[in-house]
Design a protein around this motif. Structure first.
Motif, PDB file in Angstrom:
ATOM      1  N   THR A 369       0.569  -1.452  -0.225  1.00  0.00           N
ATOM      2  CA  THR A 369       0.351   0.237  -0.202  1.00  0.00           C
ATOM      3  C   THR A 369       0.462   1.620  -0.413  1.00  0.00           C
ATOM      4  O   THR A 369       0.998   2.243  -0.729  1.00  0.00           O
ATOM      5  CB  THR A 369      -1.101  -0.032   1.216  1.00  0.00           C
ATOM      6  OG1 THR A 369      -2.272  -1.283   1.549  1.00  0.00           O
ATOM      7  CG2 THR A 369      -2.156   0.972   1.292  1.00  0.00           C
ATOM      8  N   ALA A 413      -4.941  -0.838  -5.364  1.00  0.00           N
ATOM      9  CA  ALA A 413      -5.029  -2.089  -5.651  1.00  0.00           C
ATOM     10  C   ALA A 413      -4.403  -3.087  -6.223  1.00  0.00           C
ATOM     11  O   ALA A 413      -3.728  -4.365  -6.141  1.00  0.00           O
ATOM     12  CB  ALA A 413      -6.887  -1.307  -6.376  1.00  0.00           C
ATOM     13  N   LEU A 416      -2.140  -4.446  -3.521  1.00  0.00           N
ATOM     14  CA  LEU A 416      -2.940  -5.180  -2.613  1.00  0.00           C
ATOM     15  C   LEU A 416      -3.238  -6.566  -3.308  1.00  0.00           C
ATOM     16  O   LEU A 416      -3.107  -7.485  -2.508  1.00  0.00           O
ATOM     17  CB  LEU A 416      -4.365  -4.301  -2.022  1.00  0.00           C
ATOM     18  CG  LEU A 416      -4.250  -3.076  -1.290  1.00  0.00           C
ATOM     19  CD1 LEU A 416      -5.551  -3.072  -0.822  1.00  0.00           C
ATOM     20  CD2 LEU A 416      -3.554  -3.888   0.257  1.00  0.00           C
ATOM     21  N   ASN A 417      -3.347  -7.013  -4.810  1.00  0.00           N
ATOM     22  CA  ASN A 417      -3.236  -7.592  -4.845  1.00  0.00           C
ATOM     23  C   ASN A 417      -2.120  -8.569  -5.135  1.00  0.00           C
ATOM     24  O   ASN A 417      -2.331  -9.971  -4.374  1.00  0.00           O
ATOM     25  CB  ASN A 417      -3.652  -7.494  -6.530  1.00  0.00           C
ATOM     26  CG  ASN A 417      -4.357  -8.572  -7.294  1.00  0.00           C
ATOM     27  OD1 ASN A 417      -4.816 -10.145  -6.941  1.00  0.00           O
ATOM     28  ND2 ASN A 417      -4.507  -8.968  -8.445  1.00  0.00           N
ATOM     29  N   CYS A 420      -1.113  -9.809  -0.924  1.00  0.00           N
ATOM     30  CA  CYS A 420      -2.495 -10.829  -0.912  1.00  0.00           C
ATOM     31  C   CYS A 420      -2.272 -11.476  -1.369  1.00  0.00           C
ATOM     32  O   CYS A 420      -2.280 -13.108  -1.028  1.00  0.00           O
ATOM     33  CB  CYS A 420      -3.417 -10.087  -0.312  1.00  0.00           C
ATOM     34  SG  CYS A 420      -3.459  -8.471   0.815  1.00  0.00           S
ATOM     35  N   TYR A 471     -10.020  -3.465  -7.071  1.00  0.00           N
ATOM     36  CA  TYR A 471      -9.964  -2.646  -5.189  1.00  0.00           C
ATOM     37  C   TYR A 471     -10.798  -3.460  -4.680  1.00  0.00           C
ATOM     38  O   TYR A 471     -10.662  -3.946  -3.682  1.00  0.00           O
ATOM     39  CB  TYR A 471     -10.905  -1.455  -4.955  1.00  0.00           C
ATOM     40  CG  TYR A 471      -9.563  -0.569  -5.490  1.00  0.00           C
ATOM     41  CD1 TYR A 471      -9.501  -0.512  -3.848  1.00  0.00           C
ATOM     42  CD2 TYR A 471      -9.326   0.176  -6.307  1.00  0.00           C
ATOM     43  CE1 TYR A 471      -8.137   1.337  -3.586  1.00  0.00           C
ATOM     44  CE2 TYR A 471      -8.411   1.463  -5.945  1.00  0.00           C
ATOM     45  CZ  TYR A 471      -7.829   1.931  -5.229  1.00  0.00           C
ATOM     46  OH  TYR A 471      -6.375   2.879  -4.987  1.00  0.00           O
ATOM     47  N   ALA A 475      -9.412  -5.723  -1.609  1.00  0.00           N
ATOM     48  CA  ALA A 475      -9.895  -5.536  -0.587  1.00  0.00           C
ATOM     49  C   ALA A 475     -10.253  -6.918   0.653  1.00  0.00           C
ATOM     50  O   ALA A 475     -10.234  -7.850   1.955  1.00  0.00           O
ATOM     51  CB  ALA A 475     -11.071  -4.752  -0.758  1.00  0.00           C
ATOM     52  N   TRP A 478      -7.118  -9.264   1.196  1.00  0.00           N
ATOM     53  CA  TRP A 478      -6.837  -9.234   2.565  1.00  0.00           C
ATOM     54  C   TRP A 478      -8.052  -8.911   4.070  1.00  0.00           C
ATOM     55  O   TRP A 478      -7.520  -9.439   4.605  1.00  0.00           O
ATOM     56  CB  TRP A 478      -6.544  -7.650   2.846  1.00  0.00           C
ATOM     57  CG  TRP A 478      -5.860  -6.593   3.529  1.00  0.00           C
ATOM     58  CD1 TRP A 478      -5.145  -7.377   4.556  1.00  0.00           C
ATOM     59  CD2 TRP A 478      -5.056  -5.575   3.915  1.00  0.00           C
ATOM     60  NE1 TRP A 478      -4.672  -6.287   5.313  1.00  0.00           N
ATOM     61  CE2 TRP A 478      -3.905  -5.465   5.560  1.00  0.00           C
ATOM     62  CE3 TRP A 478      -5.277  -4.545   2.957  1.00  0.00           C
ATOM     63  CZ2 TRP A 478      -3.615  -4.102   5.716  1.00  0.00           C
ATOM     64  CZ3 TRP A 478      -4.881  -3.177   3.638  1.00  0.00           C
ATOM     65  CH2 TRP A 478      -3.643  -3.532   5.013  1.00  0.00           C
ATOM     66  N   VAL A 479      -9.010  -8.880   4.035  1.00  0.00           N
ATOM     67  CA  VAL A 479      -9.743 -10.239   4.536  1.00  0.00           C
ATOM     68  C   VAL A 479     -10.083 -11.418   4.311  1.00  0.00           C
ATOM     69  O   VAL A 479      -9.870 -11.740   5.850  1.00  0.00           O
ATOM     70  CB  VAL A 479     -12.051  -9.307   4.077  1.00  0.00           C
ATOM     71  CG1 VAL A 479     -12.102 -10.075   5.158  1.00  0.00           C
ATOM     72  CG2 VAL A 479     -12.302  -7.728   4.393  1.00  0.00           C
TER      73      VAL A 479
END
Length: 510
Positions: A369, A413, A416-417, A420, A471, A475, A478-479
């Motif tokens: 991030t 995003a 993050l992809n 994660c 996104y 998201a 990550w959750v």
């Protein structure tokens, strides 16, 4: 030793802060006597470490290990970029043929190399710290070569008869004929690409990250020389490019194998064992196939966007080409971080360190991030001039500037992809990333983006769809990482090794 006793026994060493001389994970001397490190600190010293210091140490470790991986992927991509630039001087048709052929290779064979080897991200990293037999890692490498070669054989057959496929897809006749022949010449070399990627993962599982970069610093200029030699001096023309590039791929693999044999990495090689390698291939093949789908669903979505951009007209297509050329370079950052995160999480799970594995996964997400935000800042500050790097047409430059805010937002995003997704691969959950990608891209974002593109939004609409998709992916992943039961993931990691017929828990010998 029971699992509960194992966790208690290893708790004292779980938060040891690494330095430049220590291995990423300290393995029991009774299991890996060749492992280097500075030894165990006392429990009082470890528990005295502030919580924020543990997180900062993890962030720095991931940064330090991901940098050579990122550089290696940049250099790896440069091999075919250089080939396209050199062959492009022959004619516009040669340029188009080479670019199209390498794009098709990326969406097929390179996908097997980069997606299929995620099975090694999962199994090899856990085996290095979780198996009582260090040679299991060598068996996994051989098993990977067998499985991935069988996958590649299917691609090679498609390449051999690709002329009919390209004609069915409505490509121009010269592309159908020349690109098919180009790919046939690339078939031998493409296998070298797959094997090189597998060898990198074998070393990365042992916490050895730099050799891939070292090798590519040699083969990248060699590739340029070979392309010039075969295309111009030896008179092979267009078809000298796949021959030269194929030789470069095999040279990269052989140099990396020599490094592993004579410099560092041989302690986990127990010799060729065909019987072991071809047994228990089912679990490996399943992970490899899911890895291909996980990576491929995102790559194929971008190819669909490129095709849609072509339907919008010449200027949108040119702007999309500029953006995608830049994004291919930028994407090596989250992808490289994801590879480092995969190896780190897999190592920690194999070592029965669930708390540290969770911290590593979240640290990778935080780091990605931060990096994504930095890239966003650079792209936004250069948005009005960025297009001039590739094209002087004012219409293209303006359209690139209009789309750039969405491309810039996309980077967070994408990070993050990458991180994660890498953590999920380290946990052996490639299927989760594949399902999330399929739902996010193909279930909503792509249809929505294409609808917007052809109802007044143009190229901006396509990138709005891409942003929404990624996104959602970032998201959700990550959750999923956040709600994971890490103690259960440790047990699953050991169970995967046993399902593959590999050695038992290394900690049982402590």
């Amino acid at each position: 030793m029971m699992a509960r006793d194992v966790l208690v026994h290893t708790a004292e060493a779980s938060d040891l802060s690494p330095n430049e001389r220590t291995s990423l994970l300290t393995k029991p001397a009774s299991v890996y006597s060749a492992s280097t490190g500075t030894g165990h600190a006392s429990s009082s010293e470890l528990f005295a470490l502030p919580r924020h210091q543990l997180w900062l140490d993890e962030l720095w470790l991931l940064t330090r290990t991901s940098l050579p991986v990122i550089l290696a992927y940049i250099l790896q991509n440069s091999l075919q970029t250089i080939s396209v630039l050199i062959v492009g001087r022959l004619s516009p048709e040669a340029l188009a043929t080479a670019a199209f052929s390498y794009m098709f290779a990326m969406a097929t064979a390179w996908l097997i190399a980069l997606g299929g080897t995620t099975a090694l991200d999962t199994l090899a990293s856990s085996s290095f710290t979780g198996s009582s037999n260090k040679h299991d890692l060598g068996v996994l490498l051989q098993r990977g070569l067998v499985v991935l070669t069988s996958f590649y054989t299917i691609v090679a057959i498609i390449w051999a008869f690709s002329e009919h496929l390209f004609r069915a897809l409505g490509q121009e006749e010269f592309i159908c004929v020349q690109s098919s022949r180009f790919l046939r010449y690339l078939i031998p070399g493409g296998l070298g690409y797959v094997w090189f990627e597998a060898m990198k993962k074998y070393l990365q599982a042992q916490e050895i990250y730099q050799p891939g970069t070292y090798v590519l610093l040699i083969t990248s200029p060699l590739n340029a020389l070979l392309n010039w030699l075969f295309i111009y001096r030896l008179g092979f023309g267009l078809y000298g490019a796949p021959i030269a590039t194929g030789i470069s791929y095999w040279t990269s693999f052989l140099l990396l194998a020599v490094y592993a044999a004579f410099v560092r990495g041989r302690e986990c090689w127990g010799g060729i064992d065909v019987r072991q390698a071809v047994s228990h291939m089912g679990p490996f093949a399943q992970l490899a196939l899911l890895g291909v789908v996980h990576v491929g669903t995102e790559w194929w979505a971008f190819e669909i966007v490129a095709l849609a951009a072509g339907r919008l007209g010449t200027i949108p297509l040119a702007a999309q080409s500029v953006i995608m050329t830049a994004d291919q370079i930028i994407n090596t950052i989250p992808f490289g971080l994801g590879v480092a995160a995969s190896a780190r999480v897999g190592n920690l799970l194999g070592a029965h360190k669930p708390r540290e594995a969770a911290r590593a996964a979240h640290s990778a997400a935080v780091l990605s991030t931060i990096v994504g935000a930095l890239i966003l800042t650079v792209l936004m500050s250069s948005r009005n001039v960025f297009g001039r790097i590739f094209n002087d047409d004012e219409r293209v430059v303006k359209l690139v500037a209009d789309v750039m805010p969405y491309v810039a937002l996309f980077q967070i995003a994408d990070g993050l992809n990458g991180s994660c997704g890498g953590a999920l691969r380290g946990m052996g959950r490639q299927w989760v990333g594949a399902v999330v990608n399929l739902i996010s891209y193909y279930g909503g974002a792509l249809p929505g983006g294409i609808y917007l593109a052809f109802h007044g939004w143009g190229l901006v609409g396509l990138w709005v769809g891409q942003c929404v998709a990624l996104y959602l992916v970032g998201a959700l992943e990550w959750v999923i990482v956040g709600v994971s039961n890490w103690d259960a993931e440790v047990n699953k990691a050991i169970a995967r090794l046993e399902a593959g017929g590999l050695g038992g828990d290394a900690r049982e010998s402590v």
